[in-house]
Motif scaffolding. Structure first.
Motif, mmCIF file in Angstrom:
data_model
loop_
_atom_site.group_PDB
_atom_site.id
_atom_site.type_symbol
_atom_site.label_atom_id
_atom_site.label_comp_id
_atom_site.label_asym_id
_atom_site.label_seq_id
_atom_site.Cartn_x
_atom_site.Cartn_y
_atom_site.Cartn_z
ATOM 1 N N LEU A 1 59.603 20.684 47.775
ATOM 2 C CA LEU A 1 58.214 20.305 47.522
ATOM 3 C C LEU A 1 57.822 20.652 46.085
ATOM 4 O O LEU A 1 57.113 19.886 45.421
ATOM 5 C CB LEU A 1 57.287 21.021 48.510
ATOM 6 N N THR B 1 46.881 17.700 44.414
ATOM 7 C CA THR B 1 47.280 17.998 45.791
ATOM 8 C C THR B 1 47.114 16.772 46.683
ATOM 9 O O THR B 1 48.005 16.434 47.478
ATOM 10 C CB THR B 1 46.435 19.158 46.348
ATOM 11 N N TYR B 2 45.987 16.092 46.537
ATOM 12 C CA TYR B 2 45.722 14.901 47.350
ATOM 13 C C TYR B 2 46.726 13.791 47.051
ATOM 14 O O TYR B 2 47.262 13.150 47.968
ATOM 15 C CB TYR B 2 44.300 14.403 47.085
ATOM 16 N N ASN C 1 50.241 14.624 48.460
ATOM 17 C CA ASN C 1 50.239 14.457 49.916
ATOM 18 C C ASN C 1 50.244 12.978 50.299
ATOM 19 O O ASN C 1 50.952 12.559 51.226
ATOM 20 C CB ASN C 1 49.021 15.147 50.530
ATOM 21 N N SER C 2 49.463 12.182 49.575
ATOM 22 C CA SER C 2 49.412 10.735 49.844
ATOM 23 C C SER C 2 50.759 10.087 49.552
ATOM 24 O O SER C 2 51.216 9.201 50.290
ATOM 25 C CB SER C 2 48.330 10.073 48.984
ATOM 26 N N THR D 1 53.208 11.017 52.347
ATOM 27 C CA THR D 1 52.850 10.279 53.567
ATOM 28 C C THR D 1 53.264 8.817 53.466
ATOM 29 O O THR D 1 53.821 8.241 54.411
ATOM 30 C CB THR D 1 51.331 10.369 53.817
#
Length: 240
Positions: free
Chosen positions: A160, A184-185, A188-189, A192
């Motif tokens: 990560l 961070t967003y 994560n997106s 995903t």
């Protein structure tokens, strides 16, 4: 094998310490030193030799060897490097000694490069990491893709962190700055979206999906992936 032992300062980009002595030992090869420079001024050669006491004495056959300009070696505190560099650049430009496009900043770590460029972007257009000419699979795009793939098959904190490092590198290369919350967003997106990719898709369709993800996350057109897709399509057409 030709190179400069002191390029090991680029360890963050994969440079290996003592690469030549290792190669010499592994292959029982003799190291031949190249002791003539054709592109430096005399004071640059002297300054370089001062910084590296074990540096080979060079013969300067450059057509620029007699050009004179100032070389300043300054030790700064870690927390004021950014301000010092910004002030130095501003003075060089205001004094008419340099254009912005003439200035290059070398660092000994990826971390320094990241924070210096992030600071300078508040005032200047900065070409970030990965700005050297490169093609296809050696770009930051594919470095990020490789780290994402590795994480999906082997999720771990280390992998990560590698994603974050490659994400930062790709952002810098495209002159994009995210806040920590946005970072961070976005990561994560990205993870995903990669998990939702159709693994059975053919190569061009898969790359097109990846390009769409990158274009959406970074809000810029990813020409690296587009170039690969076009190359594949051209090969396919030539074989029809």
């Amino acid at each position: 094998m030709v190179g400069d032992e002191k390029q090991k300062i680029y360890a963050f980009a994969g440079a290996i310490d003592n690469a030549f002595s290792r190669a010499s030992y592994d292959f029982q090869a003799e190291i031949e030193n190249l002791d003539t420079t054709y592109r430096s001024t005399t004071n640059i050669v002297k300054g370089y030799s001062i910084l590296f006491k074990d540096h080979l004495e060079l013969q300067n056959d450059s057509k620029y060897k007699d050009f004179n300009f100032d070389i300043v070696i300054c030790e700064t505190k870690y927390d004021n490097n950014n301000d010092y560099i910004a002030n130095t650049i501003a003075k060089l430009i205001s004094d008419g000694k340099a254009e912005l496009s003439d200035i290059a900043i070398l660092t000994t770590s990826w971390r320094d490069a990241y924070f210096i460029s992030k600071s300078l972007r508040q005032k200047y257009h900065v070409v970030g990491l990965g700005s050297l000419p490169h093609k296809n699979m050696n770009t930051s795009s594919f470095g990020l893709i490789r780290s994402l793939s590795k994480f999906l098959f082997s999720p771990s904190i280390i992998n990560l962190r590698i994603i974050k490092r490659n994400f930062d590198s790709h952002s810098l290369e495209n002159n994009i700055v995210f806040t920590e919350k946005e970072l961070t967003y976005k990561i994560n997106s990205l993870i995903t979206s990669f998990k939702e990719l159709e693994l059975t898709a053919n190569l061009t369709k898969g790359l097109s999906s990846v390009k769409h993800i990158f274009d959406t996350i970074f809000s810029v057109n990813n020409s690296d992936i587009e170039e690969i897709i076009n190359s594949i399509n051209n090969i396919d057409k030539s074989q029809l």
